[in-house]
Scaffold this motif. Structure first.
Motif, PDB file in Angstrom:
ATOM      1  N   PRO A  79      52.179 126.818 -28.172  1.00  0.00           N
ATOM      2  CA  PRO A  79      50.858 126.185 -28.119  1.00  0.00           C
ATOM      3  C   PRO A  79      50.057 126.333 -29.411  1.00  0.00           C
ATOM      4  N   ALA A  80      50.116 127.505 -30.033  1.00  0.00           N
ATOM      5  CA  ALA A  80      49.355 127.715 -31.269  1.00  0.00           C
ATOM      6  C   ALA A  80      49.849 126.796 -32.382  1.00  0.00           C
ATOM      7  N   VAL A  81      51.170 126.637 -32.479  1.00  0.00           N
ATOM      8  CA  VAL A  81      51.725 125.794 -33.536  1.00  0.00           C
ATOM      9  C   VAL A  81      51.487 124.321 -33.234  1.00  0.00           C
ATOM     10  N   LEU A  82      51.549 123.931 -31.961  1.00  0.00           N
ATOM     11  CA  LEU A  82      51.271 122.538 -31.608  1.00  0.00           C
ATOM     12  C   LEU A  82      49.814 122.180 -31.903  1.00  0.00           C
ATOM     13  N   ARG A  83      48.927 123.129 -31.722  1.00  0.00           N
ATOM     14  CA  ARG A  83      47.523 122.881 -32.073  1.00  0.00           C
ATOM     15  C   ARG A  83      47.395 122.620 -33.569  1.00  0.00           C
ATOM     16  N   ALA A  84      48.080 123.429 -34.370  1.00  0.00           N
ATOM     17  CA  ALA A  84      48.045 123.220 -35.821  1.00  0.00           C
ATOM     18  C   ALA A  84      48.696 121.894 -36.194  1.00  0.00           C
ATOM     19  N   PHE A  85      49.765 121.534 -35.486  1.00  0.00           N
ATOM     20  CA  PHE A  85      50.442 120.272 -35.762  1.00  0.00           C
ATOM     21  C   PHE A  85      49.530 119.085 -35.444  1.00  0.00           C
ATOM     22  N   GLU A  86      48.832 119.142 -34.322  1.00  0.00           N
ATOM     23  CA  GLU A  86      47.938 118.043 -33.954  1.00  0.00           C
ATOM     24  C   GLU A  86      46.805 117.873 -34.956  1.00  0.00           C
ATOM     25  N   GLN A  87      46.370 118.981 -35.555  1.00  0.00           N
ATOM     26  CA  GLN A  87      45.344 118.887 -36.585  1.00  0.00           C
ATOM     27  C   GLN A  87      45.901 118.255 -37.863  1.00  0.00           C
ATOM     28  N   ALA A  88      47.178 118.549 -38.162  1.00  0.00           N
ATOM     29  CA  ALA A  88      47.793 118.011 -39.381  1.00  0.00           C
ATOM     30  C   ALA A  88      48.308 116.594 -39.188  1.00  0.00           C
ATOM     31  N   ARG A  89      48.755 116.266 -37.962  1.00  0.00           N
ATOM     32  CA  ARG A  89      49.339 114.957 -37.675  1.00  0.00           C
ATOM     33  C   ARG A  89      48.724 114.386 -36.395  1.00  0.00           C
ATOM     34  N   PRO A  90      47.446 114.051 -36.404  1.00  0.00           N
ATOM     35  CA  PRO A  90      46.790 113.576 -35.182  1.00  0.00           C
ATOM     36  C   PRO A  90      47.353 112.256 -34.665  1.00  0.00           C
ATOM     37  N   GLU A  91      48.038 111.497 -35.521  1.00  0.00           N
ATOM     38  CA  GLU A  91      48.576 110.206 -35.081  1.00  0.00           C
ATOM     39  C   GLU A  91      49.842 110.357 -34.249  1.00  0.00           C
ATOM     40  N   VAL A  92      50.485 111.525 -34.292  1.00  0.00           N
ATOM     41  CA  VAL A  92      51.725 111.752 -33.559  1.00  0.00           C
ATOM     42  C   VAL A  92      51.400 112.253 -32.155  1.00  0.00           C
ATOM     43  N   GLU A  93      51.943 111.599 -31.147  1.00  0.00           N
ATOM     44  CA  GLU A  93      51.736 112.020 -29.763  1.00  0.00           C
ATOM     45  C   GLU A  93      52.805 113.037 -29.372  1.00  0.00           C
ATOM     46  N   ILE A  94      52.372 114.207 -28.903  1.00  0.00           N
ATOM     47  CA  ILE A  94      53.289 115.264 -28.497  1.00  0.00           C
ATOM     48  C   ILE A  94      53.560 115.162 -26.998  1.00  0.00           C
ATOM     49  N   VAL A  95      54.839 115.192 -26.629  1.00  0.00           N
ATOM     50  CA  VAL A  95      55.243 115.302 -25.230  1.00  0.00           C
ATOM     51  C   VAL A  95      55.953 116.644 -25.087  1.00  0.00           C
ATOM     52  N   ALA A  96      55.337 117.584 -24.369  1.00  0.00           N
ATOM     53  CA  ALA A  96      55.882 118.939 -24.225  1.00  0.00           C
ATOM     54  C   ALA A  96      56.735 119.030 -22.968  1.00  0.00           C
ATOM     55  N   ILE A  97      57.897 119.659 -23.095  1.00  0.00           N
ATOM     56  CA  ILE A  97      58.846 119.806 -21.988  1.00  0.00           C
ATOM     57  C   ILE A  97      59.314 121.253 -21.950  1.00  0.00           C
ATOM     58  N   GLU A  98      59.268 121.870 -20.766  1.00  0.00           N
ATOM     59  CA  GLU A  98      59.719 123.257 -20.610  1.00  0.00           C
ATOM     60  C   GLU A  98      61.056 123.288 -19.882  1.00  0.00           C
ATOM     61  N   GLY A  99      61.917 124.221 -20.282  1.00  0.00           N
ATOM     62  CA  GLY A  99      63.216 124.336 -19.622  1.00  0.00           C
ATOM     63  C   GLY A  99      63.999 125.511 -20.149  1.00  0.00           C
ATOM     64  N   HIS A 100      65.137 125.780 -19.519  1.00  0.00           N
ATOM     65  CA  HIS A 100      66.031 126.825 -20.011  1.00  0.00           C
ATOM     66  C   HIS A 100      66.656 126.376 -21.329  1.00  0.00           C
ATOM     67  N   SER A 101      66.994 127.339 -22.167  1.00  0.00           N
ATOM     68  CA  SER A 101      67.481 127.012 -23.509  1.00  0.00           C
ATOM     69  C   SER A 101      68.737 126.145 -23.480  1.00  0.00           C
ATOM     70  N   GLY A 102      69.669 126.455 -22.581  1.00  0.00           N
ATOM     71  CA  GLY A 102      70.887 125.661 -22.489  1.00  0.00           C
ATOM     72  C   GLY A 102      70.598 124.213 -22.132  1.00  0.00           C
ATOM     73  N   THR A 103      69.657 124.011 -21.218  1.00  0.00           N
ATOM     74  CA  THR A 103      69.268 122.652 -20.824  1.00  0.00           C
ATOM     75  C   THR A 103      68.607 121.921 -21.983  1.00  0.00           C
ATOM     76  N   LEU A 104      67.761 122.628 -22.723  1.00  0.00           N
ATOM     77  CA  LEU A 104      67.082 122.012 -23.867  1.00  0.00           C
ATOM     78  C   LEU A 104      68.088 121.607 -24.941  1.00  0.00           C
ATOM     79  N   MET A 105      69.106 122.431 -25.174  1.00  0.00           N
ATOM     80  CA  MET A 105      70.134 122.087 -26.162  1.00  0.00           C
ATOM     81  C   MET A 105      70.866 120.813 -25.749  1.00  0.00           C
ATOM     82  N   GLN A 106      71.170 120.692 -24.458  1.00  0.00           N
ATOM     83  CA  GLN A 106      71.867 119.500 -23.991  1.00  0.00           C
ATOM     84  C   GLN A 106      70.987 118.265 -24.094  1.00  0.00           C
TER      85      GLN A 106
END
Length: 319
Positions: free
Chosen positions: A108-135
């Motif tokens: 969350p802290a880094v996404l806040r900094a990212f939104e300040q640096a790149r406000p035009e980019v829309e972030i879609v956040a997804i939570e999951g287990h690491s193996g699922t995220l890799m796939q």
């Protein structure tokens, strides 16, 4: 299907009012314009213009096609601008995945900094287990992820690259009223452990550490969510390993205890497709440069009122 260049030519003829002026504007010859319009009229099934002594004007069919042509060309222009923004890392959607404890403070802290640096980019956040995220990265369903090798190693995925982000220390969490809380060196062999069991029954960091310490866990209670784990610890039903990334989420009535010489750690990685979006590279740079990322995450820093107990290693073999 209508040729895009023919639609552009149609709009230019309407704008200028003649084939000749449209030819000059688009760098065509006048005969070439006449041939392209004639072909377009064949495709539409009839004439589009009324030929006048001086120039041309749309007939009803031409008006209808012109309306659609203007709309199509505007949409293509918007698409071109949006794609250029995406390729420049300044637009579009960035799909970001992370495991649960990375979502407590780090991401969350880094996404806040990212939104300040790149406000035009829309972030879609997804939570999951690491193996699922890799796939999901391999399948093209994610653009960036924060993953770890806990609890049973990080699986590889085709077309996905990883880079080490940090080493995350684990603590044991006890209730403040636990008989062993505050002891200098304690024996945890008789404790019940709370853990989210990995798929397939693979060995975990906890079981490997217990084997090295010379014992097997007396009991493992399978609880997936951290709120449930903390609830069980608060009720005196077990203890749990908690990574430093989750220290801020530990309730005040619980105590974080270090494991001394047998401290357990996991490796946290950033993961990207082999051809990442520029916005994903920007996010990775922000993560790598996050303030305090590589500092020792002492439990005492998680809140002003929190305190950490003395080092409490797992029992050595034979104890």
């Amino acid at each position: 299907m209508f040729d895009i260049d023919a639609l552009r030519l149609l709009v230019a003829v309407v704008r200028t009012g003649s084939f000749t002026k449209a030819a000059v504007q688009l760098n065509y010859t006048q005969p070439a314009v006449s041939r392209r319009i004639a072909l377009l009229e064949q495709q539409t099934g009839g004439p589009l213009f009324e030929r006048l002594p001086r120039g041309v004007r749309l007939n009803p069919a031409g008006h209808e096609l012109h309306r659609h042509a203007v709309d199509v060309l505007e949409r293509l222009s918007w698409a071109q601008q949006e794609l250029a923004a995406i390729h420049a890392g300044r637009g579009g959607i960035l799909r970001v995945g992370a495991f649960s404890t990375a979502n407590i403070a780090l991401v969350p802290a880094v996404l806040r900094a990212f939104e300040q640096a790149r406000p035009e980019v829309e972030i879609v956040a997804i939570e999951g287990h690491s193996g699922t995220l890799m796939q999901r990265l391999a399948d093209g369903a994610l653009d960036f992820a924060v993953v770890s090798d806990y609890p049973a190693g990080l699986p590889s995925a085709k077309g996905v690259t990883t880079a080490v982000l940090l080493e995350d220390e684990f603590f044991v969490v006890l209730h403040r009223g636990h008989p062993l809380a505050g002891a200098g060196v304690i024996d945890l062999r008789d404790e019940a452990w709370l853990q989210d069991a990995p798929a397939g029954g693979s060995p975990t960091l906890l079981t490997d550490a217990c084997v090295k310490a010379g014992f097997e866990p007396k009991k493992i209670i399978k609880i997936a969510e951290w709120t449930g784990k903390f609830g069980y610890v608060a009720a005196g039903l077990g203890v749990v390993l908690v990574p430093s990334l989750a220290a801020w989420a530990v309730p005040a009535e619980l105590v974080l205890c270090r494991l001394g010489d047998l401290a357990l750690r996991r490796t946290v990685y950033t993961a990207l497709p082999t051809k990442p979006l520029p916005a994903a590279m920007t996010l990775q740079d922000l993560l790598q440069g996050a303030p305090g990322l590589h500092l020792d995450p002492s439990p005492s820093t998680r809140s002003p009122s929190a305190r950490s107990e003395r080092a409490v290693p797992l029992p050595s073999p034979g104890r």
